[in-house]
Design a protein around this motif. Structure first.
Motif, PDB file in Angstrom:
ATOM      1  N   LEU A  76     -32.948  -5.492   5.209  1.00 32.46           N
ATOM      2  CA  LEU A  76     -33.641  -4.235   4.915  1.00 32.46           C
ATOM      3  C   LEU A  76     -34.422  -3.683   6.103  1.00 32.46           C
ATOM      4  O   LEU A  76     -34.724  -2.487   6.139  1.00 32.46           O
ATOM      5  N   GLN A  77     -34.774  -4.517   7.069  1.00 34.54           N
ATOM      6  CA  GLN A  77     -35.486  -4.029   8.260  1.00 34.54           C
ATOM      7  C   GLN A  77     -34.458  -3.464   9.244  1.00 34.54           C
ATOM      8  O   GLN A  77     -33.947  -4.153  10.121  1.00 34.54           O
ATOM      9  N   VAL A  78     -34.151  -2.175   9.068  1.00 28.82           N
ATOM     10  CA  VAL A  78     -33.062  -1.561   9.842  1.00 28.82           C
ATOM     11  C   VAL A  78     -33.575  -0.649  10.954  1.00 28.82           C
ATOM     12  O   VAL A  78     -32.795   0.093  11.545  1.00 28.82           O
ATOM     13  N   VAL A  79     -34.864  -0.712  11.265  1.00 31.02           N
ATOM     14  CA  VAL A  79     -35.386   0.123  12.354  1.00 31.02           C
ATOM     15  C   VAL A  79     -34.705  -0.207  13.687  1.00 31.02           C
ATOM     16  O   VAL A  79     -34.355   0.702  14.448  1.00 31.02           O
ATOM     17  N   PRO A  80     -34.466  -1.502  14.028  1.00 32.76           N
ATOM     18  CA  PRO A  80     -33.731  -1.764  15.268  1.00 32.76           C
ATOM     19  C   PRO A  80     -32.360  -1.089  15.296  1.00 32.76           C
ATOM     20  O   PRO A  80     -31.955  -0.552  16.331  1.00 32.76           O
ATOM     21  N   LEU A  81     -31.663  -1.092  14.163  1.00 35.04           N
ATOM     22  CA  LEU A  81     -30.354  -0.442  14.101  1.00 35.04           C
ATOM     23  C   LEU A  81     -30.486   1.053  14.333  1.00 35.04           C
ATOM     24  O   LEU A  81     -29.693   1.645  15.079  1.00 35.04           O
ATOM     25  N   PHE A  82     -31.479   1.695  13.706  1.00 35.30           N
ATOM     26  CA  PHE A  82     -31.648   3.131  13.860  1.00 35.30           C
ATOM     27  C   PHE A  82     -31.961   3.491  15.310  1.00 35.30           C
ATOM     28  O   PHE A  82     -31.417   4.454  15.851  1.00 35.30           O
ATOM     29  N   VAL A  83     -32.831   2.722  15.967  1.00 36.49           N
ATOM     30  CA  VAL A  83     -33.163   2.978  17.374  1.00 36.49           C
ATOM     31  C   VAL A  83     -31.943   2.764  18.255  1.00 36.49           C
ATOM     32  O   VAL A  83     -31.679   3.544  19.178  1.00 36.49           O
ATOM     33  N   PHE A  84     -31.187   1.711  17.982  1.00 35.41           N
ATOM     34  CA  PHE A  84     -29.972   1.402  18.741  1.00 35.41           C
ATOM     35  C   PHE A  84     -28.985   2.564  18.681  1.00 35.41           C
ATOM     36  O   PHE A  84     -28.479   3.021  19.712  1.00 35.41           O
ATOM     37  N   VAL A  85     -28.720   3.066  17.479  1.00 37.75           N
ATOM     38  CA  VAL A  85     -27.742   4.138  17.312  1.00 37.75           C
ATOM     39  C   VAL A  85     -28.275   5.450  17.881  1.00 37.75           C
ATOM     40  O   VAL A  85     -27.539   6.196  18.541  1.00 37.75           O
ATOM     41  N   SER A  86     -29.550   5.754  17.663  1.00 41.23           N
ATOM     42  CA  SER A  86     -30.134   6.994  18.193  1.00 41.23           C
ATOM     43  C   SER A  86     -30.061   7.022  19.710  1.00 41.23           C
ATOM     44  O   SER A  86     -29.786   8.070  20.305  1.00 41.23           O
ATOM     45  N   ALA A  87     -30.291   5.884  20.346  1.00 43.34           N
ATOM     46  CA  ALA A  87     -30.205   5.823  21.806  1.00 43.34           C
ATOM     47  C   ALA A  87     -28.778   6.059  22.280  1.00 43.34           C
ATOM     48  O   ALA A  87     -28.544   6.759  23.272  1.00 43.34           O
ATOM     49  N   ALA A  88     -27.813   5.479  21.559  1.00 42.98           N
ATOM     50  CA  ALA A  88     -26.412   5.681  21.939  1.00 42.98           C
ATOM     51  C   ALA A  88     -26.022   7.146  21.832  1.00 42.98           C
ATOM     52  O   ALA A  88     -25.317   7.686  22.704  1.00 42.98           O
ATOM     53  N   VAL A  89     -26.493   7.822  20.793  1.00 46.55           N
ATOM     54  CA  VAL A  89     -26.164   9.231  20.600  1.00 46.55           C
ATOM     55  C   VAL A  89     -26.825  10.106  21.659  1.00 46.55           C
ATOM     56  O   VAL A  89     -26.240  11.085  22.133  1.00 46.55           O
ATOM     57  N   SER A  90     -28.047   9.765  22.051  1.00 45.95           N
ATOM     58  CA  SER A  90     -28.825  10.609  22.965  1.00 45.95           C
ATOM     59  C   SER A  90     -28.612  10.273  24.433  1.00 45.95           C
ATOM     60  O   SER A  90     -29.103  11.000  25.304  1.00 45.95           O
ATOM     61  N   ALA A  91     -27.906   9.189  24.734  1.00 49.94           N
ATOM     62  CA  ALA A  91     -27.807   8.708  26.117  1.00 49.94           C
ATOM     63  C   ALA A  91     -27.167   9.732  27.050  1.00 49.94           C
ATOM     64  O   ALA A  91     -27.661   9.975  28.159  1.00 49.94           O
ATOM     65  N   ASP A  92     -26.048  10.337  26.635  1.00 47.96           N
ATOM     66  CA  ASP A  92     -25.359  11.286  27.508  1.00 47.96           C
ATOM     67  C   ASP A  92     -26.227  12.501  27.800  1.00 47.96           C
ATOM     68  O   ASP A  92     -26.269  12.998  28.936  1.00 47.96           O
TER      69      ASP A  92
END
Length: 459
Positions: A76-92
């Motif tokens: 249930l602690q999915v904040v690391p997942l959300f940060v991981f995916v948000s960074a991948a989307v915003s990296a470019d």
């Protein structure tokens, strides 16, 4: 006679729409939507109503009455997942801004403004409930007072790590996965110093010493531990690691990491049930890194099957809808607990949590979640209708002093709301967040079409 041109035109539009759909990677969207749903249902499950004579008098937190539930937070602690995916989307987008000399602070102001505006609405509604409760003697606000604002911490953390996104992009370009290793080393050093180890043998009790020694230097990990999934997400976007084998290896690493952390005395739970108790979250500890490995491993291991599933039009459409509703649902889902409690009382439903593990407990959880779903539906309709009616393309401020002032007001308002709950936190917090919403926008707003808003420039 004209059917062929019309069909050709229709086919052209369909091809263009299809190419636009394929241009956007739906897998990160699906991951973010799934993570937000997990958080929403996790929050509802964790709130345990307590009734006396059919009326709710207080609430408990699941982790305070059932220690075994701590293992559930590994999922249930999915904040690391959300940060991981948000960074991948915003990296470019961050890389392009760096290469073109654009100001990251202006981009961050757009993100902060995009969170401040709906948060103002949420806090304003909370203030209305507080005023109404003051005049009507409303009971339900008391038991749910802090529950209505506790989830706002996520907005504060997200704004903090996104402010450092250019640094993470630069570190990945310079060092690659060594940047991840460097952050791991820093996080480990902070926990070791916090533990005050006197001998190598004390490492066997690292978790006990860390969580029993107060915050202190450990608050450095409030930045380092949350920057880790951001750094890893950028590396994933760059193709520095991928594949089923790597995913399974990371899953195994994460499970071993968590087992070792718990064995050394770190709490099992990865979220907090109460302030002041031993915690992996306030401040973050090395144990949270184990959750990150598990979640990133699952992302890699499930990528193939999920991408094939997303090729189905209906599934893709559901992901699109959930993506659009994700942040509003996160912001407003706790408010649904008020009408859920009221309905449970009026209808005489068994929403009292009872004793964890017994049949009545699971029955109460089921009724509570169903009532929350029923209650959140009209809230979401009202929120989406309101958000669609207001001006959306609001251009953010460009001046450094005003952006810093707006950011401080936003973070201050959220912190006060977190610390004091709906009463009086929402009242004071509303003033700060409303000031941020005003400071973070350009004055006057450019004419429509004369300046593309930052949110349209980059993902």
């Amino acid at each position: 006679m004209n059917s062929a041109p019309r069909n050709a035109s229709r086919q052209t539009r369909q091809d263009r729409a299809g190419s636009d759909t394929r241009a956007r990677d739906r897998y990160p969207d699906a991951l973010r939507a799934g993570a937000l749903l997990v958080v929403v249902f996790g929050h509802w499950i964790a709130t345990l109503p307590r009734l006396e004579n059919g009326l709710m008098t207080t609430t408990d937190h699941l982790l305070l009455v059932w220690t075994g539930a701590g293992v559930l937070t590994w999922v249930l602690q999915v904040v690391p997942l959300f940060v991981f995916v948000s960074a991948a989307v915003s990296a470019d987008g961050a890389r392009r801004r760096l290469e073109q000399g654009h100001r990251q602070l202006h981009w961050w102001a757009g993100r902060a403004l995009g969170l401040a505006r709906p948060t103002v609405t949420y806090l304003a509604v909370l203030v209305a409930f507080v005023v109404l409760a003051a005049y009507t003697g409303g009971r339900l606000l008391g038991p749910l007072n802090h529950s209505l604002t506790v989830h706002l911490w996520f907005l504060m953390m997200l704004l903090g790590v996104q402010a450092l996104l250019p640094l993470s992009v630069w570190a990945d370009r310079r060092w690659g996965l060594k940047a991840v290793a460097g952050l791991l080393l820093i996080a480990a050093t902070v926990d070791v110093l916090r533990a005050g180890l006197a001998a190598p043998a004390d490492l066997l009790e690292l978790g006990t010493r860390v969580t029993g020694n107060g915050g202190g230097i450990g608050w450095l990990n409030a930045a380092v531990v949350w920057l880790l999934p951001q750094q890893l997400g950028i590396a994933w976007k760059r193709g520095r690691f991928s594949g089923l084998g790597t995913g399974l290896a990371l899953l195994l690493l994460g499970l071993l990491w968590l087992a070792a952390a718990v064995a050394s005395g770190y709490p099992v739970a990865m979220v907090d049930g109460a302030f002041g108790a031993p915690s992996n979250l306030l401040p973050p500890t090395l144990a949270l890194v184990g959750v990150m490995w598990v979640q990133v491993g699952a992302v890699l291991a499930c990528e193939g099957p999920v991408r094939r599933l997303l090729e189905r039009r209906r599934v893709d459409r559901v992901v699109t809808i959930l993506g659009a509703l994700g942040m509003p649902l996160y912001l407003w889902h706790k408010l649904a607990e008020l009408p859920a409690a009221w309905l449970g009382e009026r209808l005489g439903l068994p929403i009292d949590a009872g004793i964890p593990g017994e049949v009545g407990f699971w029955l109460g959880r089921l009724w509570w979640i169903l009532l929350c779903i029923v209650s959140v539906a009209p809230v979401m309709v009202a929120v989406v209708t309101f958000e669609m009616s207001r001006k959306r393309d609001v251009v953010s401020a460009t001046g450094t002093p005003v952006i810093l002032a707006g950011g401080a007001a936003l973070l201050g308002g959220i912190i006060v709301s977190l610390a004091l709950g709906a009463l009086p936190g929402a009242i004071v917090g509303l003033a700060g967040v409303a000031a941020a919403s005003w400071l973070l926008r350009a004055h006057p707003q450019p004419a429509r079409g004369s300046w593309p808003p930052p949110s349209r420039q980059e993902p």
